[in-house]
Design an enzyme around this catalytic site. Structure first.
Site, PDB file in Angstrom:
ATOM      1  N   ASN A   7       3.741 -11.248  45.404  1.00  0.00           N
ATOM      2  CA  ASN A   7       5.048 -11.138  45.436  1.00  0.00           C
ATOM      3  C   ASN A   7       4.982 -10.740  43.444  1.00  0.00           C
ATOM      4  O   ASN A   7       4.250 -10.360  42.774  1.00  0.00           O
ATOM      5  CB  ASN A   7       6.324 -11.193  45.791  1.00  0.00           C
ATOM      6  CG  ASN A   7       5.704 -13.627  45.336  1.00  0.00           C
ATOM      7  OD1 ASN A   7       5.002 -13.672  45.711  1.00  0.00           O
ATOM      8  ND2 ASN A   7       6.903 -13.991  44.803  1.00  0.00           N
ATOM      9  N   ASP A   8       5.728 -11.384  42.462  1.00  0.00           N
ATOM     10  CA  ASP A   8       6.052 -11.824  41.430  1.00  0.00           C
ATOM     11  C   ASP A   8       4.437 -12.291  39.922  1.00  0.00           C
ATOM     12  O   ASP A   8       3.892 -12.774  40.557  1.00  0.00           O
ATOM     13  CB  ASP A   8       7.149 -13.080  40.561  1.00  0.00           C
ATOM     14  CG  ASP A   8       8.070 -13.561  41.585  1.00  0.00           C
ATOM     15  OD1 ASP A   8       8.575 -12.215  42.284  1.00  0.00           O
ATOM     16  OD2 ASP A   8       8.573 -14.405  41.402  1.00  0.00           O
ATOM     17  N   GLN A  23       2.464 -14.400  42.630  1.00  0.00           N
ATOM     18  CA  GLN A  23       2.346 -15.460  43.180  1.00  0.00           C
ATOM     19  C   GLN A  23       1.672 -15.644  43.986  1.00  0.00           C
ATOM     20  O   GLN A  23       1.688 -13.666  44.727  1.00  0.00           O
ATOM     21  CB  GLN A  23       3.765 -14.897  43.851  1.00  0.00           C
ATOM     22  CG  GLN A  23       5.258 -15.909  42.337  1.00  0.00           C
ATOM     23  CD  GLN A  23       4.762 -17.152  42.777  1.00  0.00           C
ATOM     24  OE1 GLN A  23       5.627 -17.556  43.075  1.00  0.00           O
ATOM     25  NE2 GLN A  23       4.305 -17.976  41.914  1.00  0.00           N
ATOM     26  N   SER A  41       7.685 -19.204  39.954  1.00  0.00           N
ATOM     27  CA  SER A  41       7.131 -18.239  39.037  1.00  0.00           C
ATOM     28  C   SER A  41       7.131 -19.028  37.606  1.00  0.00           C
ATOM     29  O   SER A  41       7.539 -19.662  37.200  1.00  0.00           O
ATOM     30  CB  SER A  41       7.668 -16.933  38.798  1.00  0.00           C
ATOM     31  OG  SER A  41       7.955 -15.970  39.496  1.00  0.00           O
ATOM     32  N   GLU A  85      16.708 -14.445  38.425  1.00  0.00           N
ATOM     33  CA  GLU A  85      16.096 -14.910  38.689  1.00  0.00           C
ATOM     34  C   GLU A  85      14.432 -14.196  36.858  1.00  0.00           C
ATOM     35  O   GLU A  85      15.339 -12.944  36.988  1.00  0.00           O
ATOM     36  CB  GLU A  85      15.232 -14.796  39.823  1.00  0.00           C
ATOM     37  CG  GLU A  85      15.393 -14.851  40.454  1.00  0.00           C
ATOM     38  CD  GLU A  85      14.987 -15.062  42.664  1.00  0.00           C
ATOM     39  OE1 GLU A  85      14.511 -16.315  42.745  1.00  0.00           O
ATOM     40  OE2 GLU A  85      14.832 -14.503  42.834  1.00  0.00           O
TER      41      GLU A  85
END
Length: 464
Positions: free
Chosen positions: A41-42, A58, A102, A211
């Site tokens: 992900n991130d 991530q 993150s 976020e």
């Protein structure tokens, strides 16, 4: 063997065991960054350090789902060919045992510093710590532990530090939730990247959590980029479960006044979230995002059957013009053009091509303000209607129950650039004024492109 070493070995063993299955999936990308196994992900720690581009991300290596995240790591000299580096961070300490969440990277005294959020859950009670890890070689990192704890007035939804330098001072923005459960971004400053002074709230106003904040300047305008959660759909806006966008203005750090315009969505596609930017040695502001959205039907992605899910976007160069951020693929990606498959003059008649590679670039220079219709692989459709000025992207719902759409507005179309990579498409319209980023799970054997427009069409096959 320490717990950190055990976890990294277990993750590496998982890659060695199942990585070949992942890479054989027909949906696995050619030139995008994707997980060697499991979930990505991130993007994190995006930086050019000692002339080399480094990107962390991530990563959950043990399943195609979420959990206690690691930081995966790749590097590149050209942003095309990415080298797998040793795992940077594992959730192995008391302050990050439930996930190395993150964060960002910065160079200091010839070392590469990673700031990240340590996620901790004890008896379902969340704790969050802003942590630091340091490397002398850019490959092996030593954790230095907690640097910042959650200040008063905020919940433990306090994460994703982005650090940068201005003159002789360092700054950090962090995504936060107030005790009233309202989304915001706060900031800190430091003279030495060790002692951090809380500066207060930078911005707030909507949603329940903000976020992955990023702060930078483009053409003299200050930009706060972030991913707010808790925005309800409004007409053609905010159609994903969670959004990503920016507010532009001017931040006076002395008075902590950030006078800014309204929130603007950065991408209008089905999958885009948590982008991060860096400045490279050419002075370019470069962005990479996650081609996914939290809580948005990822369990329906067909790649899960082969042990992986999600990917990142291509690197994009950002500019600021007429009050809007423009996004364009970095110039280096033109090196992927293997051969020109088509170069055609279109005059509004429908054209059908049956041999479009699943890794390809499509460029349409539009010569007249007329309706445009493009059908990709009998799966994804892009339409522009001159009467409504709507640019519409349509695809089958992942659950097979019908069609879903995303919409942007343009006075007219001048050009369309599409980068396709097996199971993804990134569409840049009007020199990057409008962007749609989406996954596309078309039948792998379907290579059909249908287009109806007035203009000049070029199609390249892409290869490394």
């Amino acid at each position: 063997m320490s717990l950190d070493q055990q976890l990294k070995k277990k993750a590496s063993d998982q890659v060695n065991e199942k990585g070949s299955i992942v890479k054989k999936d027909p949906f696995y990308p050619l030139y995008h960054i994707a997980p060697p196994v499991g979930l990505i992900n991130d993007p994190n720690g995006w930086i050019q350090w000692n002339g080399t581009y480094h990107l962390f991300y991530q990563w959950m290596p043990f399943k195609a789902g979420h959990g206690a995240k690691f930081w995966g790591h790749v590097s590149s000299e050209d942003m095309i060919n990415w080298k797998e580096e040793p795992i940077a961070l594992a959730p192995s300490d008391w302050f990050d045992k439930d996930g190395c969440y993150s964060g960002s990277a910065i160079s200091f005294n010839e070392e590469l510093l990673l700031y990240y959020t340590g996620n901790v859950k004890n008896n379902n009670i969340r704790e969050a710590y802003q942590c630091l890890a340091v490397s002398k070689d850019g490959r092996n990192f030593e954790k230095l532990g907690v640097q910042i704890e959650v200040p008063g007035g905020y919940t433990a939804h306090f994460r994703d530090p982005k650090v940068w330098q201005e003159h002789d001072r360092y700054y950090m923005v962090v995504g936060a939730q107030t005790e009233k459960e309202e989304g915001s971004v706060v900031w800190f400053s430091s003279e030495d990247l060790k002692k951090w002074q809380f500066g207060g709230m930078l911005a707030d106003g909507f949603g329940y959590m903000w976020e992955c904040p990023d702060f930078f300047s483009l053409n003299g305008t200050d930009i706060l980029l972030f991913s707010p959660q808790g925005l309800s759909a409004s007409g053609i806006d905010y159609r994903n479960i969670h959004q990503t966008g920016y507010i532009a203005g001017k931040w006076n750090k002395g008075t902590n006044q950030f006078l800014h315009e309204e929130f603007v969505e950065l991408d209008h596609g089905f999958e885009f979230y948590a982008p991060q930017t860096t400045m490279d040695d050419q002075g370019r502001r470069l962005l990479i995002g996650w081609m996914g959205v939290p809580d948005q039907d990822e369990q329906l992605h067909p790649t899960i059957e082969n042990g992986w899910v999600h990917q990142l976007t291509i690197p994009r160069e950002l500019t600021y013009k007429n009050g809007r951020i423009l996004q364009k693929p970095v110039e280096e990606l033109k090196q992927l053009r293997k051969q020109q498959k088509y170069h055609l003059e279109l005059n509004t008649q429908k054209i059908i091509m049956k041999d479009i590679p699943k890794a390809s670039e499509i460029k349409l220079d539009i010569q007249a303000n007329e309706n445009v219709k493009i059908d990709f692989f009998e799966h994804l459709k892009l339409h522009f209607d001159t009467s409504t000025h709507y640019v519409q992207l349509l695809r089958p719902k992942l659950d097979g129950t019908g069609t879903e759409e995303r919409v942007a507005v343009a006075e007219q179309l001048t050009d369309i650039q599409c980068l396709i990579d097996h199971s993804s498409i990134e569409i840049f319209i009007n020199d990057g004024e409008i962007v749609f980023t989406s996954r596309i799970f078309a039948e792998p054997s379907n290579n059909k492109l249908t287009i109806q427009a007035n203009g000049e069409l070029t199609v390249w096959e892409l290869a490394k």
